[in-house]
Design a protein around this motif. Sequence first.
Motif, PDB file in Angstrom:
ATOM      1  N   GLY A 105       5.015  -0.292   6.752  1.00 18.82           N
ATOM      2  CA  GLY A 105       3.642  -0.253   7.230  1.00 18.82           C
ATOM      3  C   GLY A 105       2.849   0.941   6.741  1.00 18.82           C
ATOM      4  N   MET A 106       3.406   1.709   5.835  1.00 15.71           N
ATOM      5  CA  MET A 106       2.708   2.843   5.226  1.00 15.71           C
ATOM      6  C   MET A 106       2.193   2.393   3.849  1.00 15.71           C
ATOM      7  N   ALA A 107       1.712   3.347   3.068  1.00 18.35           N
ATOM      8  CA  ALA A 107       1.247   3.001   1.726  1.00 18.35           C
ATOM      9  C   ALA A 107       2.386   2.435   0.899  1.00 18.35           C
ATOM     10  N   GLY A 108       3.590   2.898   1.203  1.00 15.94           N
ATOM     11  CA  GLY A 108       4.752   2.336   0.522  1.00 15.94           C
ATOM     12  C   GLY A 108       4.941   2.917  -0.864  1.00 15.94           C
ATOM     13  N   ARG A 109       6.088   2.633  -1.418  1.00 19.70           N
ATOM     14  CA  ARG A 109       6.356   3.090  -2.785  1.00 19.70           C
ATOM     15  C   ARG A 109       5.482   2.316  -3.742  1.00 19.70           C
ATOM     16  N   GLY A 110       5.175   2.941  -4.851  1.00 18.97           N
ATOM     17  CA  GLY A 110       4.364   2.249  -5.838  1.00 18.97           C
ATOM     18  C   GLY A 110       5.135   1.111  -6.478  1.00 18.97           C
ATOM     19  N   ARG A 111       4.479  -0.031  -6.580  1.00 16.84           N
ATOM     20  CA  ARG A 111       5.109  -1.190  -7.233  1.00 16.84           C
ATOM     21  C   ARG A 111       4.473  -1.392  -8.599  1.00 16.84           C
ATOM     22  N   MET A 112       5.301  -1.454  -9.609  1.00 16.14           N
ATOM     23  CA  MET A 112       4.818  -1.698 -10.961  1.00 16.14           C
ATOM     24  C   MET A 112       4.672  -3.195 -11.186  1.00 16.14           C
ATOM     25  N   LEU A 113       4.113  -3.562 -12.329  1.00 18.38           N
ATOM     26  CA  LEU A 113       3.865  -4.973 -12.619  1.00 18.38           C
ATOM     27  C   LEU A 113       5.167  -5.773 -12.587  1.00 18.38           C
ATOM     28  N   ALA A 114       6.248  -5.194 -13.080  1.00 16.16           N
ATOM     29  CA  ALA A 114       7.529  -5.906 -13.070  1.00 16.16           C
ATOM     30  C   ALA A 114       7.974  -6.200 -11.639  1.00 16.16           C
ATOM     31  N   ASP A 115       7.706  -5.257 -10.717  1.00 19.66           N
ATOM     32  CA  ASP A 115       8.069  -5.477  -9.311  1.00 19.66           C
ATOM     33  C   ASP A 115       7.250  -6.615  -8.719  1.00 19.66           C
ATOM     34  N   LEU A 116       5.981  -6.670  -9.067  1.00 21.57           N
ATOM     35  CA  LEU A 116       5.110  -7.722  -8.539  1.00 21.57           C
ATOM     36  C   LEU A 116       5.522  -9.083  -9.099  1.00 21.57           C
ATOM     37  N   ASN A 136      -7.126  -5.087  -5.651  1.00 20.49           N
ATOM     38  CA  ASN A 136      -7.631  -3.720  -5.775  1.00 20.49           C
ATOM     39  C   ASN A 136      -9.154  -3.686  -5.640  1.00 20.49           C
ATOM     40  N   SER A 137      -9.832  -4.681  -6.215  1.00 19.75           N
ATOM     41  CA  SER A 137     -11.298  -4.714  -6.158  1.00 19.75           C
ATOM     42  C   SER A 137     -11.819  -4.895  -4.746  1.00 19.75           C
ATOM     43  N   HIS A 138     -11.003  -5.481  -3.865  1.00 18.75           N
ATOM     44  CA  HIS A 138     -11.392  -5.677  -2.469  1.00 18.75           C
ATOM     45  C   HIS A 138     -10.906  -4.550  -1.562  1.00 18.75           C
ATOM     46  N   GLY A 139     -10.290  -3.528  -2.141  1.00 13.89           N
ATOM     47  CA  GLY A 139      -9.828  -2.400  -1.345  1.00 13.89           C
ATOM     48  C   GLY A 139      -8.563  -2.669  -0.557  1.00 13.89           C
ATOM     49  N   LEU A 140      -7.864  -3.755  -0.857  1.00 13.07           N
ATOM     50  CA  LEU A 140      -6.637  -4.088  -0.143  1.00 13.07           C
ATOM     51  C   LEU A 140      -5.435  -3.320  -0.680  1.00 13.07           C
ATOM     52  N   VAL A 141      -5.527  -2.881  -1.915  1.00 11.39           N
ATOM     53  CA  VAL A 141      -4.482  -2.052  -2.524  1.00 11.39           C
ATOM     54  C   VAL A 141      -5.179  -0.967  -3.338  1.00 11.39           C
ATOM     55  N   THR A 142      -4.423   0.055  -3.683  1.00 11.87           N
ATOM     56  CA  THR A 142      -4.894   1.047  -4.653  1.00 11.87           C
ATOM     57  C   THR A 142      -3.969   0.982  -5.855  1.00 11.87           C
ATOM     58  N   ILE A 143      -4.535   1.180  -7.020  1.00  7.03           N
ATOM     59  CA  ILE A 143      -3.760   1.156  -8.254  1.00  7.03           C
ATOM     60  C   ILE A 143      -3.965   2.478  -8.981  1.00  7.03           C
ATOM     61  N   ASP A 144      -2.872   3.168  -9.231  1.00  2.41           N
ATOM     62  CA  ASP A 144      -2.896   4.438  -9.958  1.00  2.41           C
ATOM     63  C   ASP A 144      -2.331   4.199 -11.351  1.00  2.41           C
ATOM     64  N   ARG A 145      -3.006   4.771 -12.337  1.00  3.96           N
ATOM     65  CA  ARG A 145      -2.599   4.577 -13.731  1.00  3.96           C
ATOM     66  C   ARG A 145      -2.014   5.854 -14.322  1.00  3.96           C
ATOM     67  N   ARG A 155      -0.159   0.316  -4.518  1.00  4.62           N
ATOM     68  CA  ARG A 155       0.219   0.651  -3.143  1.00  4.62           C
ATOM     69  C   ARG A 155      -0.726  -0.048  -2.172  1.00  4.62           C
ATOM     70  N   LEU A 156      -0.218  -0.363  -0.996  1.00  3.06           N
ATOM     71  CA  LEU A 156      -1.020  -1.044   0.016  1.00  3.06           C
ATOM     72  C   LEU A 156      -1.924  -0.052   0.748  1.00  3.06           C
ATOM     73  N   THR A 157      -3.075  -0.527   1.193  1.00  7.13           N
ATOM     74  CA  THR A 157      -3.998   0.306   1.958  1.00  7.13           C
ATOM     75  C   THR A 157      -3.973  -0.111   3.431  1.00  7.13           C
ATOM     76  N   GLN A 158      -4.562   0.731   4.274  1.00  2.28           N
ATOM     77  CA  GLN A 158      -4.679   0.380   5.686  1.00  2.28           C
ATOM     78  C   GLN A 158      -5.505  -0.889   5.857  1.00  2.28           C
ATOM     79  N   LYS A 159      -6.505  -1.067   5.003  1.00  2.00           N
ATOM     80  CA  LYS A 159      -7.325  -2.278   5.074  1.00  2.00           C
ATOM     81  C   LYS A 159      -6.473  -3.519   4.841  1.00  2.00           C
ATOM     82  N   PHE A 160      -5.504  -3.434   3.971  1.00  2.00           N
ATOM     83  CA  PHE A 160      -4.600  -4.561   3.720  1.00  2.00           C
ATOM     84  C   PHE A 160      -3.961  -5.003   5.025  1.00  2.00           C
ATOM     85  N   TYR A 161      -3.374  -4.046   5.745  1.00  2.00           N
ATOM     86  CA  TYR A 161      -2.682  -4.387   6.989  1.00  2.00           C
ATOM     87  C   TYR A 161      -3.646  -4.949   8.032  1.00  2.00           C
ATOM     88  N   GLU A 162      -4.797  -4.305   8.171  1.00  2.00           N
ATOM     89  CA  GLU A 162      -5.727  -4.718   9.225  1.00  2.00           C
ATOM     90  C   GLU A 162      -6.354  -6.073   8.941  1.00  2.00           C
TER      91      GLU A 162
END
Length: 271
Positions: A105-116, A136-145, A155-162
């Motif tokens: 229920g936290m941001a969680g570990r970063g998932r790469m494309l292979a994980d998805l 990502n465009s809807h703010g449900l996840v964040t993507i770091d490059r 990573r998941l955002t709080q908005k994703f959970y809510e």
Amino acid sequence: MTDEPREHRPIAPPETKHPDDRARVPLEAALGIIPGVSSLLKLVGEFMPTQAQKSRSKWESAISARTNEHSGRLDEHDQALNPTTTLTGPSVQLAVALARAPGDGMAGRGRMLADLCALLPDVERKAVEQAAFELNSHGLVTIDRAIGRDNWWLRLTQKFYEQLDYQVMGWGSSTAEDARVLAKLLLEDEAREWTPTLHAASGWEPRRFNPAFRALLRLIPDECVSGEVQPDYPAQSLCLLPEDRAELQKLIGCPETPLPAAVLLWQRGKP
């Protein structure tokens, strides 16, 4: 939709004492008592309404038109203030898979494309990538490059959970409703200001507890929330003042309101 004000003339009430009706109405009343004439008068009235009836008909049409216009404008304002986005196709599949994947229920570990892609083995890699960036465009996840086209982490955002948990997880309550439960537990026992104790009192797994706890923290000033960095909870402990407890009591007393439907999932069958 335009921001220019719309000018409307007041709608006058229907006219009831038109001069043309002063002779007609008494005459019809007198003729109505004659056998066989009343039916004829009804037929005449159907095709030749009185001026008062015409006026009322116009008034009803004007009222209906104005009401429909106001309803349309309210819908426009509601859509502008509370836009609704519907996810479809691979975006829904990825959102549901991420929600149901093991997590705390936290941001969680970063998932790469292979994980998805491993979460959606039957979906093409390109479609999974596009779905990730749509979330990502809807703010449900964040993507770091990092350096490299495919070198990014989600990573998941709080908005994703809510926004998505109440549609996917089957817990019977939303994150906002769970936050009310935690507020009640906090007020029942000061020892629960130590987060592990509050977590134990809830009886929930971390995946459900942490999003609700983070939602509750929005009501508590930062200076009353422990700030140490640790992986288990959004905060390790609280130090509630009387005014903070009053805010929690207000939250508990609020009527149940549904979570704003900003993001909706759609797919064939159940998510």
